[in-house]
Design an enzyme around this catalytic site. Structure first.
Site, short mmCIF file in Angstrom:
data_model
loop_
_atom_site.label_atom_id
_atom_site.label_comp_id
_atom_site.label_asym_id
_atom_site.label_seq_id
_atom_site.Cartn_x
_atom_site.Cartn_y
_atom_site.Cartn_z
CG ASP A 63 -3.13 2.42 7.50
OD1 ASP A 63 -3.13 3.50 8.14
OD2 ASP A 63 -3.43 2.33 6.30
CG ASP A 122 -2.61 3.94 2.32
OD1 ASP A 122 -3.47 4.84 2.28
OD2 ASP A 122 -2.93 2.75 2.51
CG ASP A 161 -2.01 -1.04 1.15
OD1 ASP A 161 -2.35 -1.45 0.02
OD2 ASP A 161 -2.50 -1.46 2.21
NE ARG A 174 -8.75 8.22 7.01
CZ ARG A 174 -8.84 7.29 6.07
NH1 ARG A 174 -7.85 6.42 5.93
NH2 ARG A 174 -9.89 7.23 5.29
#
Length: 274
Positions: free
Chosen positions: A100, A96, A72, A152
């Site tokens: 994550d 990205d 990613d 985020r």
């Protein structure tokens, strides 16, 4: 030292990457991936300008290698893994997310990191449909969310997220967002809303209707709100086990500048105290 990964680096369980004593940049290549592993420590690294790997035959354990598809372009990808500690990392400008954590990953601590110049900073839970992420427990503590960040910090799906004693000095859209009824406890953070624009709200739940998200437990305790910042609470009151003396206890938001002054990679030298 600049380490450029041609393809993603697959971590094995019970491994530590510790950059103390050297100025190590993992940059201009592929990401670090923890997939179906446990007990990992990443410490004192600069991670930036990472991009998707093209995919290749990659060894992912001492006894197995196989074809990996295109990655990613995260900074650190945590997939179905547990007991992960990410500490004193400086991160920015990946393709990205910076960090994550998905697919039932849990027991994760992200602490003393400095993050800057990025859009989608951290994502916990990749899909509203993947209910196994309900077991996810993540602590985000003593980090500095600095210049050039958009959103985020983190965005959460399912699970329990403890956001404690972080310094949020920049965001363009929001700081903490979520969907699929995560529990978010914000304690002792400093939130400084942007001076320009209307992004004063710390929280974002636009992924759900008001009737739904008002049942989620999102609480703010001891946070310092500056420049018009505000946290929209929801759900029932939360009585925290962190108030006990034998476990981690949040300090008031006024302490944050001292608690985060060494966030990011440390300038340690071999033979000298770090």
């Amino acid at each position: 030292m600049v380490i450029r990964l041609n393809e993603e680096l697959m971590l094995n369980s019970h491994k530590t990457i510790d950059g103390r004593g050297a100025n190590i940049h993992i940059a201009y290549g592929a990401q670090i991936t923890a997939q179906f592993v446990h007990h990992i420590i990443l410490h004192n690294l600069h991670i930036h300008h990472l991009s998707p790997g093209n995919g290749a035959m990659i060894r992912d354990s001492p006894s197995h290698y196989g074809l990996r598809t295109r990655s990613d372009g995260d900074g650190i990808s945590i997939y179905g893994s547990s007991h992960i500690w990410i500490d004193h990392i400086s991160m920015s400008a990946c393709a990205d997310g910076l960090i994550d954590a998905i697919m039932g990953s849990t027991a994760i601590t992200i602490s003393n990191c400095h993050m800057s110049n990025h859009d989608d900073v951290m994502l916990f839970g990749a899909s509203d449909a993947y209910a196994d992420d309900a077991l996810m427990q993540v602590t985000v503590a003593f980090n500095h969310f600095g210049r050039g960040l958009v959103q985020r910090m983190p965005r959460c799906r399912w699970g329990f997220v403890h956001v404690v004693n972080n310094d949020y000095t920049h965001w363009r859209m929001y700081a903490v967002g979520g969907s699929q009824h995560p529990t978010v406890i914000s304690q002792g953070n400093r939130y400084i809303a942007p001076h320009d624009g209307n992004a004063k709200e710390v929280t974002k739940r636009d992924y759900a209707t008001d009737e739904v998200w008002r049942k989620w437990t999102w609480r703010s305790q001891g946070d310092l709100m500056m420049n018009g910042a505000y946290f929209v609470e929801s759900g029932e009151e939360f009585v925290s086990g962190y108030a006990r003396q034998d476990v981690m206890k949040a300090r008031p938001g006024t302490f944050v500048t001292r608690l985060t002054r060494y966030a990011g990679a440390l300038g340690c030298r071999i033979g000298l105290p770090c």
